[in-house]
Scaffold this motif. Structure first.
Motif, PDB file in Angstrom:
ATOM      1  N   SER A  43      65.176  52.019  75.935  1.00 13.45           N
ATOM      2  CA  SER A  43      65.174  50.704  76.594  1.00 13.45           C
ATOM      3  C   SER A  43      64.562  49.626  75.712  1.00 13.45           C
ATOM      4  O   SER A  43      64.827  48.439  75.914  1.00 13.45           O
ATOM      5  CB  SER A  43      64.394  50.790  77.912  1.00 13.45           C
ATOM      6  N   LEU A  44      63.750  50.030  74.729  1.00 18.06           N
ATOM      7  CA  LEU A  44      63.111  49.075  73.822  1.00 18.06           C
ATOM      8  C   LEU A  44      63.822  48.958  72.483  1.00 18.06           C
ATOM      9  O   LEU A  44      63.404  48.176  71.626  1.00 18.06           O
ATOM     10  CB  LEU A  44      61.653  49.482  73.580  1.00 18.06           C
ATOM     11  N   ALA A  45      64.863  49.746  72.279  1.00 17.38           N
ATOM     12  CA  ALA A  45      65.532  49.776  70.975  1.00 17.38           C
ATOM     13  C   ALA A  45      66.540  48.648  70.847  1.00 17.38           C
ATOM     14  O   ALA A  45      67.040  48.101  71.836  1.00 17.38           O
ATOM     15  CB  ALA A  45      66.232  51.122  70.780  1.00 17.38           C
ATOM     16  N   GLU A  62      62.152  48.925  65.670  1.00 17.31           N
ATOM     17  CA  GLU A  62      62.097  47.491  65.944  1.00 17.31           C
ATOM     18  C   GLU A  62      62.115  47.272  67.460  1.00 17.31           C
ATOM     19  O   GLU A  62      63.125  46.851  68.033  1.00 17.31           O
ATOM     20  CB  GLU A  62      63.281  46.781  65.287  1.00 17.31           C
ATOM     21  N   PRO A  63      61.025  47.574  68.147  1.00 15.97           N
ATOM     22  CA  PRO A  63      61.021  47.447  69.626  1.00 15.97           C
ATOM     23  C   PRO A  63      61.230  46.006  70.068  1.00 15.97           C
ATOM     24  O   PRO A  63      60.710  45.071  69.471  1.00 15.97           O
ATOM     25  CB  PRO A  63      59.631  47.955  70.017  1.00 15.97           C
ATOM     26  N   ALA A  67      66.339  43.736  76.562  1.00 21.76           N
ATOM     27  CA  ALA A  67      67.054  44.343  77.685  1.00 21.76           C
ATOM     28  C   ALA A  67      66.383  43.990  79.004  1.00 21.76           C
ATOM     29  O   ALA A  67      67.056  43.699  80.005  1.00 21.76           O
ATOM     30  CB  ALA A  67      67.116  45.860  77.504  1.00 21.76           C
ATOM     31  N   TYR A  68      65.054  44.010  79.026  1.00 28.74           N
ATOM     32  CA  TYR A  68      64.331  43.663  80.253  1.00 28.74           C
ATOM     33  C   TYR A  68      64.509  42.181  80.584  1.00 28.74           C
ATOM     34  O   TYR A  68      64.621  41.808  81.763  1.00 28.74           O
ATOM     35  CB  TYR A  68      62.849  44.001  80.097  1.00 28.74           C
ATOM     36  N   GLN A 259      73.557  51.378  76.699  1.00 29.55           N
ATOM     37  CA  GLN A 259      72.550  52.411  76.910  1.00 29.55           C
ATOM     38  C   GLN A 259      71.163  51.807  77.094  1.00 29.55           C
ATOM     39  O   GLN A 259      70.356  52.305  77.883  1.00 29.55           O
ATOM     40  CB  GLN A 259      72.527  53.395  75.736  1.00 29.55           C
ATOM     41  N   THR A 260      70.874  50.732  76.386  1.00 31.57           N
ATOM     42  CA  THR A 260      69.580  50.074  76.516  1.00 31.57           C
ATOM     43  C   THR A 260      69.429  49.448  77.902  1.00 31.57           C
ATOM     44  O   THR A 260      68.367  49.528  78.521  1.00 31.57           O
ATOM     45  CB  THR A 260      69.430  48.986  75.432  1.00 31.57           C
TER      46      THR A 260
END
Length: 295
Positions: A43-45, A62-63, A67-68, A259-260
């Motif tokens: 989720s952070l990618a 690289e977070p 997406a959030y 996917q993220t």
């Protein structure tokens, strides 16, 4: 001269046994933590990392929170999150209150009709109604496409009722009699004596109700239209059905992989319960065991 052997559970475990237990515990921890780490990391990618790793990322180099920001930017996920929070809070309060009142009434001796009422309630636990009768009842009550349809049909859970009833029965009768001698009625006894002594059971039952309301998606798919869905039904649409999972492009040209987005929605749907549970964990075993033993 006879020698008395100690029971097996009192013997000091052997090093091989301890090593086996440690290995088993480590295996369970890895089976639980690694998938959750993959979900959070994905989720952070970034889009490039997701593509390079075949859709799953164990540790993002690289977070990013893009997406959030995308799913919480006033869209369907934000609305669904608000719906889930409101339904969970109101539903849990109503269910816990009604269950405590009914459990207290059924726990008191010599209540008129208490035994037949308990048998009738247990009958519904053994023979629950089917989907079609539930749907017809909700329709006849005019609850279709109403958030009340997620709460009223499941307001009292029989298992939680039995747990609370057993806990209330474990409170010494002398406390009730002492309160009655001081002039307290049934309502005052419940509020000042029974409920303060039942914090463990109430916390456990409240957690059960909160988890059930938060994770509920099936009834939402039956009773509500898509613009009123709670978070779990939206999550199912994103992750299982695959709807709305095309690549999201922001104004700066950055692309968010599907996917993220999936994993970000999954994290948002999971974290609230994970944050609540540690505060109630100390009550969990005590509340369940006490209620189950007495019932």
């Amino acid at each position: 001269m006879s020698t008395r052997t100690r029971p097996g559970w009192l013997e000091k475990p052997k090093p091989v046994t301890q090593a086996g237990k440690a290995l088993a515990l480590a295996t369970v921890v890895l089976l639980v933590c690694v998938p959750f780490l993959v979900i959070v990391s994905t989720s952070l990618a970034s889009q490039r990392e997701v593509v390079d790793n075949g859709g799953w990322v164990l540790w993002p180099q690289e977070p990013t929170l893009k997406a959030y920001r995308d799913i919480l930017d006033g869209g369907i996920v934000t609305h669904a999150l608000g719906v889930s929070v409101v339904v969970t809070v109101i539903g849990t309060l109503l269910s816990l209150s009604c269950t405590a009142l009914l459990a207290y009434a059924l726990a008191r001796p010599h209540v008129v009709g208490g035994r037949p009422a308990l048998l009738l309630i247990l009958f519904t636990f053994l023979f629950p109604p089917g989907i079609i009768p539930n749907f017809l009842l909700v329709k006849e009550l005019g609850l279709l496409n109403s958030y009340a349809s997620l709460v009223l049909p499941v307001m009292i859970n029989v298992f939680n009722l039995v747990v609370l009833r057993g806990f209330f029965q474990g409170i010494p009768e002398e406390l009730h009699e002492a309160a009655k001698l001081d002039g307290a009625g049934d309502w005052r006894v419940l509020w000042t004596v029974v409920l303060p002594l039942s914090k463990a059971a109430l916390a456990v039952v409240g957690l059960f109700y909160a988890v059930a309301y938060w994770n509920s998606w099936f009834y939402a798919s039956l009773y509500l239209e898509s613009d009123r869905w709670p978070l779990q039904q939206v999550l199912r649409t994103y992750v299982v059905a695959g709807s709305g999972l095309t690549d999201t492009t922001a104004g700066d040209g950055a692309v968010t992989a599907p996917q993220t987005i999936q994993m970000a929605v999954l994290v948002i749907a999971t974290v609230p319960i994970l944050m609540v549970y540690p505060f109630l964990q100390k009550y969990f075993t005590k509340g369940v065991l006490t209620g189950a033993i007495k019932s």
